[in-house]
Design a protein around this motif. Structure first.
Motif, short mmCIF file in Angstrom:
data_model
loop_
_atom_site.label_atom_id
_atom_site.label_comp_id
_atom_site.label_asym_id
_atom_site.label_seq_id
_atom_site.Cartn_x
_atom_site.Cartn_y
_atom_site.Cartn_z
N LEU A 2 -72.33 -27.63 44.32
CA LEU A 2 -73.16 -28.74 44.79
C LEU A 2 -74.19 -28.35 45.85
O LEU A 2 -75.37 -28.64 45.68
N PRO A 3 -73.83 -27.67 46.94
CA PRO A 3 -74.86 -27.37 47.96
C PRO A 3 -76.00 -26.50 47.42
O PRO A 3 -77.17 -26.75 47.73
N THR A 4 -75.67 -25.51 46.59
CA THR A 4 -76.71 -24.65 46.04
C THR A 4 -77.61 -25.43 45.10
O THR A 4 -78.84 -25.29 45.12
N TYR A 5 -77.02 -26.29 44.27
CA TYR A 5 -77.83 -27.07 43.34
C TYR A 5 -78.75 -28.04 44.10
O TYR A 5 -79.92 -28.18 43.75
N LEU A 6 -78.24 -28.66 45.15
CA LEU A 6 -79.08 -29.55 45.95
C LEU A 6 -80.22 -28.77 46.62
O LEU A 6 -81.34 -29.29 46.75
N GLU A 7 -79.96 -27.55 47.02
CA GLU A 7 -81.02 -26.71 47.59
C GLU A 7 -82.09 -26.40 46.53
O GLU A 7 -83.29 -26.44 46.81
N GLU A 8 -81.64 -26.12 45.30
CA GLU A 8 -82.59 -25.85 44.22
C GLU A 8 -83.40 -27.10 43.88
O GLU A 8 -84.61 -27.01 43.63
N ILE A 9 -82.75 -28.26 43.87
CA ILE A 9 -83.46 -29.51 43.61
C ILE A 9 -84.48 -29.78 44.73
O ILE A 9 -85.61 -30.18 44.48
N SER A 10 -84.08 -29.54 45.98
CA SER A 10 -85.01 -29.73 47.10
C SER A 10 -86.23 -28.84 46.97
O SER A 10 -87.37 -29.27 47.20
N ALA A 11 -86.03 -27.59 46.58
CA ALA A 11 -87.15 -26.66 46.39
C ALA A 11 -88.02 -27.11 45.22
O ALA A 11 -89.26 -27.00 45.29
N THR A 12 -87.42 -27.61 44.16
CA THR A 12 -88.17 -28.12 43.01
C THR A 12 -89.02 -29.31 43.42
O THR A 12 -90.19 -29.42 43.05
N LEU A 13 -88.44 -30.23 44.21
CA LEU A 13 -89.20 -31.39 44.69
C LEU A 13 -90.35 -30.97 45.59
O LEU A 13 -91.46 -31.51 45.50
N ALA A 14 -90.11 -30.01 46.47
CA ALA A 14 -91.17 -29.53 47.37
C ALA A 14 -92.30 -28.90 46.57
O ALA A 14 -93.49 -29.13 46.87
N ALA A 15 -91.97 -28.12 45.54
CA ALA A 15 -93.00 -27.51 44.71
C ALA A 15 -93.80 -28.58 43.96
O ALA A 15 -95.02 -28.50 43.84
N ALA A 16 -93.10 -29.61 43.45
CA ALA A 16 -93.79 -30.69 42.74
C ALA A 16 -94.69 -31.47 43.70
O ALA A 16 -95.82 -31.83 43.34
N ALA A 17 -94.22 -31.74 44.91
CA ALA A 17 -95.04 -32.44 45.90
C ALA A 17 -96.28 -31.62 46.23
O ALA A 17 -97.38 -32.19 46.39
N PHE A 18 -96.14 -30.31 46.32
CA PHE A 18 -97.29 -29.44 46.58
C PHE A 18 -98.31 -29.55 45.45
O PHE A 18 -99.52 -29.68 45.68
N ARG A 19 -97.84 -29.49 44.19
CA ARG A 19 -98.76 -29.60 43.05
C ARG A 19 -99.46 -30.95 43.03
O ARG A 19 -100.63 -31.04 42.69
N LEU A 20 -98.73 -32.02 43.38
CA LEU A 20 -99.32 -33.35 43.40
C LEU A 20 -100.40 -33.48 44.47
O LEU A 20 -101.37 -34.22 44.30
N ALA A 21 -100.23 -32.79 45.57
CA ALA A 21 -101.15 -32.92 46.71
C ALA A 21 -102.27 -31.89 46.70
O ALA A 21 -103.17 -31.96 47.55
N THR A 22 -102.23 -30.97 45.77
CA THR A 22 -103.19 -29.87 45.75
C THR A 22 -104.06 -29.97 44.51
O THR A 22 -103.52 -30.06 43.40
N PRO A 23 -105.37 -29.97 44.66
CA PRO A 23 -106.23 -30.01 43.48
C PRO A 23 -105.96 -28.82 42.56
O PRO A 23 -105.88 -27.67 43.03
N ALA A 24 -105.78 -29.08 41.30
CA ALA A 24 -105.51 -28.01 40.33
C ALA A 24 -106.81 -27.31 39.97
O ALA A 24 -107.87 -27.95 39.87
N PRO A 25 -106.75 -26.00 39.77
CA PRO A 25 -107.95 -25.30 39.31
C PRO A 25 -108.31 -25.76 37.90
O PRO A 25 -107.44 -26.17 37.13
N GLY A 26 -109.57 -25.67 37.58
CA GLY A 26 -110.03 -26.05 36.25
C GLY A 26 -109.72 -24.97 35.22
O GLY A 26 -109.31 -23.85 35.56
N ALA A 27 -109.95 -25.29 33.96
CA ALA A 27 -109.67 -24.36 32.87
C ALA A 27 -110.48 -23.07 33.00
O ALA A 27 -109.96 -21.98 32.75
N ALA A 28 -111.74 -23.19 33.40
CA ALA A 28 -112.59 -21.99 33.53
C ALA A 28 -112.02 -21.05 34.59
O ALA A 28 -111.95 -19.84 34.38
N GLU A 29 -111.58 -21.62 35.71
CA GLU A 29 -111.01 -20.79 36.78
C GLU A 29 -109.68 -20.16 36.33
O GLU A 29 -109.43 -18.98 36.56
N LEU A 30 -108.85 -20.96 35.66
CA LEU A 30 -107.56 -20.43 35.19
C LEU A 30 -107.74 -19.35 34.12
O LEU A 30 -106.92 -18.44 34.02
N SER A 31 -108.80 -19.45 33.33
CA SER A 31 -109.00 -18.44 32.27
C SER A 31 -109.28 -17.06 32.86
O SER A 31 -109.08 -16.04 32.18
#
Length: 175
Positions: A108-137
């Motif tokens: 349980l504690p390790t899984y909750l830590e992994e879920i917390s890290a997953t949520l933090a990464a998702a929050a970062f993606r939501l708050a950060t403008p994504a690069p466009g297709a040309a930049e990603l290419s």
């Protein structure tokens, strides 16, 4: 990057959006894997699943596709306890279903830590403008990986890395 800048993405709004999306994914994946058994409510496409404590239930709308694949509407997910609607909390979901998901004890504690890290990464993606297709290419592999919106499609704790500092988390997640 200053300490304030490194956590600026962790706002109540981005955390709530990330939590809701993760809950929809968890309900869909765990129903597909038959770890949870949602029951139809008799209301068309609305389902409910009860927690380890039978006074806790989650209700949501979903479509069940071929091969028992579930598509859960994230906006529809609500949690009730004792008949009253309560706030959604992605970490609390795993506590609500820890026996059903075989998370009791040491995992349980390790899984909750992994879920917390997953949520933090998702929050970062939501708050950060994504690069466009040309930049990603023209981007390096890690930049492309870090901008994938979902991480692994079937793993719920899929896009955060425990043990990373903030810089590493921003640079290398989701994969």
């Amino acid at each position: 990057m200053t300490p304030d800048e490194s956590v600026a993405h962790l706002t109540p709004t981005s955390w709530d959006l990330a939590s809701r999306a993760l809950l929809a994914k968890a309900l869909a994946e765990f129903a597909h894997e038959r770890l949870l058994r949602p029951r139809p409510t008799g209301d068309g496409s609305t389902y409910l699943v009860r927690g380890d404590d039978p006074s806790v239930e989650y209700r949501f709308t979903a479509s069940v596709l071929a091969l028992d694949h579930w598509v859960v509407d994230a906006a529809s997910v609500v949690r009730h306890q004792g008949g009253a609607e309560t706030p959604l909390d992605a970490l609390g979901f795993f506590l609500d279903f820890r026996s059903a998901l075989d998370l009791d004890g040491e995992p349980l504690p390790t899984y909750l830590e992994e879920i917390s890290a997953t949520l933090a990464a998702a929050a970062f993606r939501l708050a950060t403008p994504a690069p466009g297709a040309a930049e990603l290419s023209r981007a390096a592999f890690q930049t492309i990986e870090a901008n994938l919106p979902e991480g692994h499609p079937a793993f719920v704790a899929n896009s955060g890395r425990i043990g990373f500092g903030v810089d590493g988390q921003h640079r290398y997640t989701p994969e």
